[in-house]
Design a protein around this motif. Structure first.
Motif, short mmCIF file in Angstrom:
data_model
loop_
_atom_site.label_atom_id
_atom_site.label_comp_id
_atom_site.label_asym_id
_atom_site.label_seq_id
_atom_site.Cartn_x
_atom_site.Cartn_y
_atom_site.Cartn_z
N ALA A 22 2.66 0.12 4.25
CA ALA A 22 2.50 0.89 5.48
C ALA A 22 3.20 2.24 5.36
N ARG A 23 4.39 2.25 4.76
CA ARG A 23 5.11 3.52 4.56
C ARG A 23 4.34 4.43 3.61
N LEU A 24 3.75 3.84 2.55
CA LEU A 24 2.98 4.63 1.60
C LEU A 24 1.74 5.23 2.27
N ALA A 25 1.07 4.44 3.10
CA ALA A 25 -0.10 4.95 3.81
C ALA A 25 0.29 6.10 4.73
N ALA A 26 1.45 5.98 5.40
CA ALA A 26 1.91 7.05 6.29
C ALA A 26 2.20 8.32 5.50
N ALA A 27 2.73 8.17 4.27
CA ALA A 27 2.99 9.34 3.44
C ALA A 27 1.71 10.07 3.10
N GLY A 28 0.59 9.33 3.08
CA GLY A 28 -0.70 9.95 2.81
C GLY A 28 -1.42 10.40 4.06
N ASN A 412 3.50 15.95 0.03
CA ASN A 412 3.07 17.36 0.08
C ASN A 412 4.08 18.30 -0.58
N ALA A 413 5.35 17.92 -0.54
CA ALA A 413 6.39 18.77 -1.13
C ALA A 413 7.43 17.88 -1.79
N LEU A 414 7.84 18.22 -3.01
CA LEU A 414 8.84 17.45 -3.73
C LEU A 414 10.22 17.67 -3.13
N GLY A 415 11.09 16.65 -3.29
CA GLY A 415 12.49 16.79 -2.89
C GLY A 415 13.22 17.74 -3.83
N PRO A 416 14.46 18.11 -3.50
CA PRO A 416 15.19 19.11 -4.30
C PRO A 416 15.34 18.75 -5.78
N GLN A 417 15.76 17.51 -6.08
CA GLN A 417 15.97 17.14 -7.48
C GLN A 417 14.65 17.08 -8.25
N ALA A 442 3.36 11.73 -6.71
CA ALA A 442 2.91 10.35 -6.49
C ALA A 442 4.10 9.39 -6.51
N PHE A 443 5.06 9.64 -7.42
CA PHE A 443 6.24 8.78 -7.48
C PHE A 443 7.06 8.88 -6.19
N GLU A 444 7.29 10.09 -5.68
CA GLU A 444 8.10 10.21 -4.48
C GLU A 444 7.41 9.60 -3.26
N ALA A 445 6.08 9.55 -3.25
CA ALA A 445 5.40 8.84 -2.17
C ALA A 445 5.73 7.35 -2.22
N LEU A 446 5.79 6.79 -3.42
CA LEU A 446 6.14 5.37 -3.58
C LEU A 446 7.61 5.11 -3.28
#
Length: 540
Positions: A22-28, A412-417, A442-446
């Motif tokens: 559900a969290r992954l779907a929300a990220a998309g 949509n946007a990568l984190g700082p690291q 894709a990894f940060e979405a997971l």
């Protein structure tokens, strides 16, 4: 016995899996997953097995000696009765499987190379191999620059240290307080054969002490049983290989064992190397990562499986292409599941699959880079492997599972690291950077925002994933160099990789890049072209 002991689907597993999806779907940007396709995977233990030959006369004698030792353990430690029975059955299965391979008339095997399912139709064409292509195989990988066991030279490798690393990570999630004891270190049983005849079981019982009998000795007794299993397995292997060497039997490259026998061999074998807590031992959520980690190990040993002696690794020659593809897809789905924070903390070995794929890539032992690198970078548009949804794979042994495929979800946007990691790649390898940046998203979405160690992770990825993608773009040239350097960087940075506080962040990202990211080096190892390999000492 296995069927009667397995505890099937656990509500907590399913709840956490659903929460992660559900969290992954929300990220998309969706309220629920949108499935493009799905594939049903049968339970590995659900099919009837062919009956194996009974052990030969020498095998029966070895089993009688094993019975004597197991009875001594059972008399001193009655709570270990399930473990001793499991050991007896596993050793009998090993004896029977070896005799079946050596003496049975081989049935004609069918293959499903014409399968048109979404996975089989996506398999790459396997490259031809020569005998000299097998010389990459090493038993333990490159020696570590920083020793894990100062007095055990043969254990100072990424392969062996990977076991210690997995235990330490698991214990930090699900602390048992027992996982650093010497008696619980199953690794010492690489040496067990040397001392098996002198183990004083009754003396160990006295040393443990009656007041500590249950609390402190459960894993220690399991270590004894595991040692007996490892000893028996090694002796059986040596017996049949010696018979082959003297010419009394022939070990064919074809394999008479069916899928169920293979699954049972792997399940038993893994249960003795990854000893879970009592309450978790027979939970299917514990068993599935064990068998998939071992299948993964075999799959990346693809080019060596026809020239190796160990019976529980000898499977690719008879398993259908479709079944291999299913196992590989399950492994990818489980690695993705292990990247989600929701997956951790339920069972003791929830880090097993992710740590396995990482140390395999850093040993220089497996074919993950050499055989995974193909002669072109395949297109990632509509790639079914990119769209495999995370799955805990609970049901893989008994009831079966449903693998679902949907559009790959990326932040949509990568984190700082992760942004800093992406910039490093853009400067170092601009030709690989668009793909690298896409897979980080894709990894940060997971996983959520990545907060790992930038320097260590980039040093590893630049010499493994980035180098592998470059080799694909260069028509497969340089594959062997990538593999050898992966072993070198593993020996150099292994300990820096698994140091808190960033070890879990680093492990999750490397597991994703090695096991799930396009161009799917793991998947490319599944391709298998039948052909005789002549001149080998074991199989002729």
């Amino acid at each position: 016995m296995v069927g009667s002991n397995i505890s099937v689907r656990q509500p907590e597993h399913l709840r956490r899996e659903a929460a992660g999806l559900a969290r992954l779907a929300a990220a998309g940007g969706r309220s629920a997953p949108v499935n493009r396709a799905q594939i049903l995977v049968d339970g590995a233990l659900a099919h009837p097995s062919t009956e194996l030959m009974c052990p030969d006369e020498q095998g029966q004698a070895r089993l009688l000696e094993l019975d004597r030792r197991l009875a001594a353990i059972r008399d001193e430690f009655p709570f270990a009765s399930t473990d001793t029975r499991m050991c007896r059955l596993a050793c009998e299965l090993l004896e029977s499987a070896w005799r079946q391979r050596a003496e049975a008339a081989l049935a004609k095997t069918s293959d499903s190379t014409g399968c048109t399912c979404p996975l089989c139709s996506h398999l790459p064409t396997p490259p031809p191999r020569r005998l000299e292509d097998y010389d990459w195989r090493k038993s333990a990988g490159a020696p570590l620059l920083i020793k894990t066991w100062p007095y055990r030279r043969e254990l100072d490798s990424v392969l062996s240290a990977g076991w210690s690393w997995t235990r330490k990570m698991n214990d930090s999630d699900h602390d048992l307080g027992l996982r650093f004891r010497f008696e619980d270190d199953i690794l010492v049983f690489q040496e067990y054969k040397r001392v098996a005849n002198s183990v004083d079981i009754a003396g160990l019982r006295r040393k443990v002490g009656r007041e500590l009998g249950h609390q402190a000795s459960t894993n220690g007794v399991r270590a004894l049983v595991s040692g007996l299993f490892a000893t028996h397995k090694r002796i059986v292997d040596e017996y049949w290989l010696a018979r082959r060497t003297c010419g009394s039997i022939r070990l064919p490259q074809a394999n008479p064992l069916d899928k169920l026998t293979y699954a049972l061999l792997q399940t038993f074998d893994c249960l003795f190397w990854h000893v879970a807590p009592d309450a978790e031992l027979w939970q299917e959520g514990n068993l599935v990562p064990l068998i998939l980690s071992r299948a993964l190990d075999d799959m990346t040993d693809a080019r060596a499986d026809a020239v190796t002696g160990e019976i529980s690794n000898f499977w690719l020659s008879s398993m259908s292409t479709h079944d291999k593809a299913m196992y590989a897809a399950n492994a990818i789905a489980l690695v993705k599941y292990g990247c989600m924070p929701e997956s951790h903390g339920v069972l003791w070995n929830t880090w097993l699959m992710d740590t396995t794929i990482v140390w395999m890539a850093l040993t220089g032992r497996h074919a993950l880079w050499f055989d995974g690198i193909i002669d072109e970078l395949p297109p990632f548009e509509d790639c079914p492997l990119c769209g495999i949804e995370p799955n805990s794979c609970i049901g893989l042994l008994n009831g079966g599972i449903t693998l679902r495929f949907g559009p790959q979800i990326r932040v949509n946007a990568l984190g700082p690291q992760a942004s800093r990691l992406s910039k490093r790649c853009r400067v170092y390898a601009p030709d690989v950077w668009p793909l690298f940046d896409r897979e980080l998203a894709a990894f940060e979405a997971l996983h959520g925002e990545w907060r790992g160690d930038l320097e260590t992770t980039w040093k590893i990825l630049s010499r493994t994933y980035v180098a592998g993608a470059r080799a694909c773009q260069a028509g497969g040239n340089g594959a062997r160099e990538v593999q050898l350097d992966a072993g070198a960087v593993g020996a150099e940075l292994f300990h820096a990789l698994n140091e808190p506080p960033t070890w879990k962040e680093d492990t999750a990202l490397l597991a994703y890049m090695f096991g799930c990211a396009h161009p799917h080096f793991l998947w490319n190892c599944v391709g298998y072209r039948r052909g005789a390999v002549v001149g080998d000492e074991l199989d002729g």
